[in-house]
Design a protein around this motif. Structure first.
Motif, PDB file in Angstrom:
ATOM      1  N   HIS A  49       0.947  -1.187   0.017  1.00  0.00           N
ATOM      2  CA  HIS A  49      -0.057  -0.037   0.036  1.00  0.00           C
ATOM      3  C   HIS A  49       1.080   1.372  -0.045  1.00  0.00           C
ATOM      4  O   HIS A  49       1.835   1.055   0.367  1.00  0.00           O
ATOM      5  CB  HIS A  49      -0.997   0.073   1.216  1.00  0.00           C
ATOM      6  N   ALA A  50       0.262   2.139  -0.566  1.00  0.00           N
ATOM      7  CA  ALA A  50       0.940   3.639  -0.505  1.00  0.00           C
ATOM      8  C   ALA A  50      -0.102   4.435   0.163  1.00  0.00           C
ATOM      9  O   ALA A  50      -1.258   4.302   0.235  1.00  0.00           O
ATOM     10  CB  ALA A  50       1.211   3.942  -1.586  1.00  0.00           C
ATOM     11  N   VAL A  51       0.499   5.824   0.722  1.00  0.00           N
ATOM     12  CA  VAL A  51      -0.274   6.874   1.195  1.00  0.00           C
ATOM     13  C   VAL A  51      -0.165   8.236   0.468  1.00  0.00           C
ATOM     14  O   VAL A  51       0.920   8.386   0.315  1.00  0.00           O
ATOM     15  CB  VAL A  51       0.078   6.972   2.879  1.00  0.00           C
ATOM     16  N   LYS A  61     -12.453  11.839   2.579  1.00  0.00           N
ATOM     17  CA  LYS A  61     -13.598  11.224   3.118  1.00  0.00           C
ATOM     18  C   LYS A  61     -14.536  10.517   2.080  1.00  0.00           C
ATOM     19  O   LYS A  61     -15.060   9.204   2.535  1.00  0.00           O
ATOM     20  CB  LYS A  61     -14.467  12.233   3.830  1.00  0.00           C
ATOM     21  N   MET A  62     -14.723  11.016   0.945  1.00  0.00           N
ATOM     22  CA  MET A  62     -15.448  10.353   0.082  1.00  0.00           C
ATOM     23  C   MET A  62     -14.758   9.342  -0.411  1.00  0.00           C
ATOM     24  O   MET A  62     -15.323   8.099  -0.658  1.00  0.00           O
ATOM     25  CB  MET A  62     -15.840  11.314  -1.181  1.00  0.00           C
ATOM     26  N   LEU A  63     -13.677   9.233  -0.848  1.00  0.00           N
ATOM     27  CA  LEU A  63     -12.753   8.114  -1.397  1.00  0.00           C
ATOM     28  C   LEU A  63     -12.854   6.773  -0.303  1.00  0.00           C
ATOM     29  O   LEU A  63     -12.734   5.768  -0.569  1.00  0.00           O
ATOM     30  CB  LEU A  63     -11.362   8.397  -1.584  1.00  0.00           C
ATOM     31  N   ILE A  64     -12.738   7.160   0.994  1.00  0.00           N
ATOM     32  CA  ILE A  64     -12.794   6.257   1.782  1.00  0.00           C
ATOM     33  C   ILE A  64     -14.135   5.437   2.077  1.00  0.00           C
ATOM     34  O   ILE A  64     -14.244   4.340   2.214  1.00  0.00           O
ATOM     35  CB  ILE A  64     -12.287   6.657   3.340  1.00  0.00           C
ATOM     36  N   GLU A  65     -15.194   6.443   1.958  1.00  0.00           N
ATOM     37  CA  GLU A  65     -16.583   5.826   2.152  1.00  0.00           C
ATOM     38  C   GLU A  65     -17.010   5.169   0.872  1.00  0.00           C
ATOM     39  O   GLU A  65     -17.742   3.908   1.062  1.00  0.00           O
ATOM     40  CB  GLU A  65     -17.430   6.841   2.292  1.00  0.00           C
ATOM     41  N   ALA A  69     -10.365   4.189  -1.314  1.00  0.00           N
ATOM     42  CA  ALA A  69      -9.208   4.176  -0.411  1.00  0.00           C
ATOM     43  C   ALA A  69      -9.484   3.814   1.128  1.00  0.00           C
ATOM     44  O   ALA A  69     -10.600   3.506   1.317  1.00  0.00           O
ATOM     45  CB  ALA A  69      -8.672   5.452  -0.655  1.00  0.00           C
ATOM     46  N   ARG A  70      -8.486   3.824   1.920  1.00  0.00           N
ATOM     47  CA  ARG A  70      -8.684   3.362   3.242  1.00  0.00           C
ATOM     48  C   ARG A  70      -8.174   4.419   4.148  1.00  0.00           C
ATOM     49  O   ARG A  70      -7.075   5.287   3.560  1.00  0.00           O
ATOM     50  CB  ARG A  70      -8.236   2.017   3.529  1.00  0.00           C
ATOM     51  N   VAL A  80      -4.929   9.526   2.309  1.00  0.00           N
ATOM     52  CA  VAL A  80      -5.600   7.994   2.271  1.00  0.00           C
ATOM     53  C   VAL A  80      -4.539   7.145   1.807  1.00  0.00           C
ATOM     54  O   VAL A  80      -3.365   7.249   1.515  1.00  0.00           O
ATOM     55  CB  VAL A  80      -6.462   8.267   1.141  1.00  0.00           C
ATOM     56  N   ARG A  81      -5.062   5.899   2.100  1.00  0.00           N
ATOM     57  CA  ARG A  81      -4.166   4.839   1.915  1.00  0.00           C
ATOM     58  C   ARG A  81      -4.741   4.166   0.721  1.00  0.00           C
ATOM     59  O   ARG A  81      -5.914   4.098   0.465  1.00  0.00           O
ATOM     60  CB  ARG A  81      -4.246   3.632   3.245  1.00  0.00           C
TER      61      ARG A  81
END
Length: 120
Positions: A49-51, A61-65, A69-70, A80-81
């Motif tokens: 993984h990369a950040v 937040k949208m990418l995680i939701e 992304a995580r 994001v991860r």
């Protein structure tokens, strides 16, 4: 996507420098990190993984939701991860470019003046 492929995408950006190996392998512009690979175990590296930084916290937040992304360990705000195994090369290139542009824009004018010109 592999770590090598991700590194190639990062290296395309003017003035991008890879620092490491060490506790944290990071791609930087003007001394500030725009992408990194963390070592979660001192005996082995975690290149799965990369950040990267998003333009703002709402995008992160949208990418995680949406599962794109995580939430990364040890990072707050608009970082994001990205899990490399599931990462589309075009998405990776876009996320790296946004991170690079965001970090570069936040550098002082003095530091920006020392960098190679950005491609348009």
């Amino acid at each position: 996507m592999t770590r090598t492929e991700f590194d190639i995408l990062c290296a395309r950006h003017p003035g991008a420098v890879l620092s490491g190996p060490g506790e944290l392998d990071a791609w930087k512009i003007g001394g500030k990190m725009f992408a990194c690979f963390g070592h979660t175990d001192t005996r082995a590296t975690n290149d799965d993984h990369a950040v990267v930084r998003c333009a703002d916290g709402e995008m992160a937040k949208m990418l995680i939701e949406t599962g794109t992304a995580r939430k990364p360990a040890y990072f707050r705000g608009a970082w994001v991860r990205l899990d490399l195994a599931d990462l589309d090369p075009e998405e990776a290139a876009h996320r790296i470019a946004v991170s690079y542009d965001t970090i570069r824009a936040g550098l002082t004018k003095k530091v920006q003046a020392t960098l190679p010109p950005q491609e348009t």
